[in-house]
Every structure is written in structure tokens, then in C-alpha cells.
Design an enzyme around this catalytic site. Structure first.
Site, PDB file in Angstrom:
ATOM      1  N   PRO A  17       0.856  -1.193   0.000  1.00 28.14           N
ATOM      2  CA  PRO A  17       0.000   0.000   0.000  1.00 28.14           C
ATOM      3  C   PRO A  17       0.891   1.242   0.000  1.00 28.14           C
ATOM      4  CG  PRO A  17       0.078  -0.980   2.198  1.00 28.14           C
ATOM      5  CD  PRO A  17       0.846  -1.894   1.291  1.00 28.14           C
ATOM      6  N   MET A  18       0.596   2.185  -0.871  1.00 26.94           N
ATOM      7  CA  MET A  18       1.380   3.430  -0.872  1.00 26.94           C
ATOM      8  C   MET A  18       0.456   4.615  -1.111  1.00 26.94           C
ATOM      9  SD  MET A  18       4.977   2.425  -2.747  1.00 26.94           S
ATOM     10  CE  MET A  18       4.324   1.386  -4.038  1.00 26.94           C
ATOM     11  N   GLN A  71      -6.906  -0.718   2.788  1.00 25.96           N
ATOM     12  CA  GLN A  71      -6.341  -0.411   4.104  1.00 25.96           C
ATOM     13  C   GLN A  71      -7.004   0.800   4.760  1.00 25.96           C
ATOM     14  OE1 GLN A  71      -2.353   1.479   4.702  1.00 25.96           O
ATOM     15  NE2 GLN A  71      -1.806  -0.491   5.566  1.00 25.96           N
ATOM     16  N   CYS A 102       2.278   3.342   9.731  1.00 30.18           N
ATOM     17  CA  CYS A 102       2.563   4.696   9.253  1.00 30.18           C
ATOM     18  C   CYS A 102       3.342   5.476  10.316  1.00 30.18           C
ATOM     19  CB  CYS A 102       1.265   5.424   8.888  1.00 30.18           C
ATOM     20  SG  CYS A 102       1.626   7.040   8.186  1.00 30.18           S
TER      21      CYS A 102
HETATM   22  C1  LIG Z   1       5.106   6.879  -1.118  1.00 27.00           C
HETATM   23  C2  LIG Z   1       4.832   5.854  -0.060  1.00 27.00           C
HETATM   24  C3  LIG Z   1       3.578   5.793   0.505  1.00 27.00           C
HETATM   25  C4  LIG Z   1       3.290   4.817   1.490  1.00 27.00           C
HETATM   26  N1  LIG Z   1       2.016   4.732   1.969  1.00 27.00           N
HETATM   27  C5  LIG Z   1       1.688   3.686   2.800  1.00 27.00           C
HETATM   28  C6  LIG Z   1       0.331   3.452   3.177  1.00 27.00           C
HETATM   29  O1  LIG Z   1      -0.611   4.148   2.758  1.00 27.00           O
HETATM   30  N2  LIG Z   1       0.093   2.399   4.024  1.00 27.00           N
HETATM   31  C7  LIG Z   1       1.093   1.580   4.483  1.00 27.00           C
HETATM   32  O2  LIG Z   1       0.826   0.637   5.241  1.00 27.00           O
HETATM   33  N3  LIG Z   1       2.373   1.770   4.119  1.00 27.00           N
HETATM   34  C8  LIG Z   1       2.681   2.785   3.286  1.00 27.00           C
HETATM   35  N4  LIG Z   1       3.977   2.932   2.845  1.00 27.00           N
HETATM   36  C9  LIG Z   1       4.992   1.950   3.266  1.00 27.00           C
HETATM   37  C10 LIG Z   1       5.128   0.823   2.224  1.00 27.00           C
HETATM   38  O3  LIG Z   1       3.925   0.076   2.130  1.00 27.00           O
HETATM   39  C11 LIG Z   1       6.271  -0.139   2.600  1.00 27.00           C
HETATM   40  O4  LIG Z   1       6.024  -0.687   3.854  1.00 27.00           O
HETATM   41  C12 LIG Z   1       7.636   0.564   2.641  1.00 27.00           C
HETATM   42  O5  LIG Z   1       7.812   1.424   1.530  1.00 27.00           O
HETATM   43  C13 LIG Z   1       8.785  -0.462   2.684  1.00 27.00           C
HETATM   44  O6  LIG Z   1       8.740  -1.298   1.538  1.00 27.00           O
HETATM   45  P1  LIG Z   1       9.755  -1.053   0.282  1.00 27.00           P
HETATM   46  O7  LIG Z   1      11.158  -1.083   0.839  1.00 27.00           O
HETATM   47  O8  LIG Z   1       9.455  -2.193  -0.646  1.00 27.00           O
HETATM   48  O9  LIG Z   1       9.420   0.284  -0.271  1.00 27.00           O
HETATM   49  C14 LIG Z   1       4.285   3.919   1.915  1.00 27.00           C
HETATM   50  C15 LIG Z   1       5.559   4.011   1.350  1.00 27.00           C
HETATM   51  C16 LIG Z   1       5.842   4.953   0.370  1.00 27.00           C
HETATM   52  C17 LIG Z   1       7.228   5.003  -0.235  1.00 27.00           C
END
Ligand SMILES: Cc1cc2nc3c(=O)[nH]c(=O)nc-3n(C[C@H](O)[C@H](O)[C@H](O)COP(=O)(O)O)c2cc1C
Length: 331
Positions: A17-18, A71, A102
Site C-alpha cells: 500500500p502506498m 487499508q 505509518c
Molecule cells: C510513497 C509511499 C507511501 C506509502 N504509503 C503507505 C500506506 O498508505 N500504508 C502503508 O501501510 N504503508 C505505506 N507505505 C509503506 C510501504 O507500504 C512499505 O512498507 C515501505 O515502503 C517499505 O517497503 P519497500 O522497501 O518495498 O518500499 C508507503 C511508502 C511509500 C514510499
């Protein structure tokens, strides 16, 4: 096969989720590129309960995206449960996920997001109340802990399991780390070894090899990919194929990348209208351009574009220039 509360996924590759990224436009692309599960950006429980227009729009799920996890976030049990009930009754999402990761102060100071991680008992009560109130499977996405001195990943995941949660996704960083340092996969493994619900590991999966390594070395049931997929849905496709066949498909050509960037923009325009979509697309365009040759000026210029036509012209002029440059001159 990874199965979450009876929902069977065709592979263990999950789009993280992002916020500001995982709307139906990008989720559909992730799905086209093979992701076994896509997660939507977080939506505020209060926003849902107050029927805030923007929040309700964020609950829209295209049938083609399924299976999809939606989410929600919030800091109080009552409003989270009520929002979960709303999502359960009024959306065609397959899974309801609760955000406990978060790190942003605006969120944690309302006791939401990663703040939950300090109290396994509170997690138990909240997840149990949510599971009781809804039909869809309930999952939790968490970080390993609040800070180095408060790493309750195992207790927190066990609380989710006892409460009837269907799976946990664990990002191997603490709240205090934000996105610094490296994800700690040893703690993710400890979680995996201490619960019997599926555990999806998350953090720093940048290549298909990282994904395979995570599945094999840490024993997780699924891998969640976030930043690695930004402007790069091929990361999902290449990972799925690598896990299936042991072979990694070629990297896309610059033109293929821009074609998908434009598809992404067109889907975003359908969703949000040209004015908003083109502005939102600027960051995505810069991500799609990452790793391509000679992008110095084009990556800046995307930030000045206000219409689809301008953006398209800029990107395809760039492609023609790259394609006209002999390979030995490309740098
Ligand atoms: C731009 C951005 C927005 C994110 N928004 C959320 C979110 O809405 N909910 C959530 O649980 N995690 C959010 N995250 C965290 C990611 O889901 C993930 O846990 C984190 O980026 C680590 O994974 P990665 O190393 O593959 O990026 C966000 C991360 C980024 C970079």
C-alpha cells in the site's frame, strides 16, 4: 500457495500500500504485470465515517483489480471498527487491512499508524472487535516496532493471530527509522516462526533475487514490494516470472517504459480528470524515467507540464532522441 482468509492468491508477490500511489490506475497496472495481490493506499476511518467525498472515492475497486486489500487507519477502536464495517458492506474489496506502520507524526499523534505497536493488548482488542464485526478477512500491516527499545513484533503479530486476524505484513523497520537504514529481516523471520497465519515480509526488495532470497531464507509466505515498483511495474512481472520459471525477463526498453507511463496517465485521467492527473503524474513520470539514459533535463521538465498533450510530447520527443542515439553514445 498463499491464501489469506480463504482468498487464494495466484502468486506470493504483493504490491505494498502506498499513499498517493496505489489508486486504481496504478493498481490495475500492477495487476496487469502479474501481482498476486494489490493493496490500496490507506484511507482514514474518520474520513469514511464522515462520508468525506475524497475518502469514499478512495474505496472504489475495479473488478479487474481483485483480489485487493483495502487499508484503513485510525487511532480509536470504535471508529476503526465502524469504518471496517462500512468497507465490509459497501465495497468489493477482498481483504480489510489495518495500518499499524505509518510513521508520520500527523498520524501517530492521533494514536494511529505505528502508535499501535506499543501495546499488543490494545492490538488484540481492536483486531478482535473488527474481526467480529465484518465478514471479510482482516489483516494488519505493521512495522517491527516503535523504536529499538520497543520491538514487540512477535507479541504484536501473536495478538493479531489470537484476535482472528488472517495475515500480517511486516515491514522490517521501526517507526523511528522511518525509511532510513535497512529492513531487519531477522525480526521478520522471528515473526514467521512464532505465528501460524501467513506472514508477508516487506522492506528493501529491489530485485527479483531479493524476493526469492526473502522467501527462501526467511521463510515468509509472501513478499511485499513498495518503492521497487514505483515507475517500475516490471519489477513485479520479472519477480513473478523468476519465481515461476527461474528465469528473469529482459528489462523493458525506454519506449516500453514510456508507453506504460502513458497508459498509467490515461487511467489516472479517467479517474481524476486531466488537471489533477497530469500534476500527480509528474512524480510517476520521473520514476518511469529513472535508470534510462540522458534523463537530466527531461526529469526536470516533467514538473512543468500541465496537459496530457504536453507531457506526451515531452516524453516521446525524449524517446526519439534516445532511439536516434547510437548505443555506444548512450550514457
Ligand atoms: C510513497 C509511499 C507511501 C506509502 N504509503 C503507505 C500506506 O498508505 N500504508 C502503508 O501501510 N504503508 C505505506 N507505505 C509503506 C510501504 O507500504 C512499505 O512498507 C515501505 O515502503 C517499505 O517497503 P519497500 O522497501 O518495498 O518500499 C508507503 C511508502 C511509500 C514510499
Amino acid at each position: 500457495m498463499l491464501e489469506i482468509g480463504g482468498i487464494k492468491l495466484k502468486n506470493p508477490v504483493v504490491l505494498a500500500p502506498m499513499a498517493g500511489v496505489c489508486n486504481p490506475a496504478f493498481r490495475l497496472i500492477a495487476k496487469d504485470f502479474g501481482a498476486g495481490l494489490v493493496c490500496a493506499e490507506m484511507v482514514s476511518d474518520k474520513g469514511i465515517l464522515h462520508e468525506n467525498e475524497k475518502s469514499l472515492k478512495m474505496l472504489y475497486v475495479d473488478e479487474r483489480e481483485k483480489p485487493l486489500s483495502l487499508q484503513i487507519f485510525g487511532g480509536e477502536r470504535e471508529s476503526l471498527v465502524a469504518a471496517a464495517k462500512y468497507v465490509d458492506k459497501n465495497t468489493n474489496a477482498d481483504i480489510i487491512d489495518i495500518n499499524m506502520g505509518c510513521p508520520v507524526p500527523k498520524i501517530t499523534k492521533c494514536d494511529a499508524g505505528a502508535r499501535w505497536l506499543l501495546d499488543p493488548d490494545k492490538i488484540y482488542e481492536m483486531v478482535a472487535a473488527t474481526v467480529d464485526a465484518v465478514q471479510k478477512p482482516v489483516t494488519v500491516k505493521m512495522r517491527v516496532g516503535w523504536d529499538e527499545d520497543h520491538i514487540f513484533a512477535v507479541q504484536n503479530a501473536q495478538a493479531v493471530e489470537r484476535a482472528g486476524g488472517a495475515a500480517v505484513a511486516v515491514h522490517g523497520r521501526t517507526r523511528v527509522q522511518m525509511y532510513e537504514g535497512r529492513a531487519n529481516w531477522d525480526i521478520i523471520k522471528q515473526v514467521k516462526d512464532s505465528v501460524s497465519i501467513p506472514v508477508i515480509g516487506n522492506g528493501d526488495i529491489e530485485t527479483p533475487y531479493d524476493a526469492k532470497h526473502a522467501l527462501e531464507t526467511y521463510g515468509v509466505d509472501g513478499v511485499m514490494i513498495g518503492r521497487g515498483a514505483l515507475g517500475n511495474p516490471w519489477m513485479l512481472y520479472r519477480t513473478v516470472k523468476f519465481l515461476e520459471t527461474g528465469e528473469i525477463p529482459e528489462e523493458p526498453t525506454p519506449r516500453e517504459k514510456i508507453d506504460i507511463c502513458m497508459l498509467h496517465m490515461d487511467r489516472l485521467i479517467d479517474l481524476k480528470g486531466e488537471y489533477v492527473a497530469v500534476r500527480e503524474m509528474r512524480k510517476h513520470a520521473a520514476w518511469y524515467l529513472k535508470g534510462l539514459p540522458k534523463t537530466g533535463s527531461v526529469r526536470n521538465e516533467v514538473n512543468t507540464k500541465t496537459t496530457r498533450e504536453e507531457m506526451s510530447k515531452l516524453l516521446y520527443d525524449y524517446i526519439e532522441e534516445v532511439e536516434a542515439t547510437p548505443a555506444d553514445k548512450v550514457s
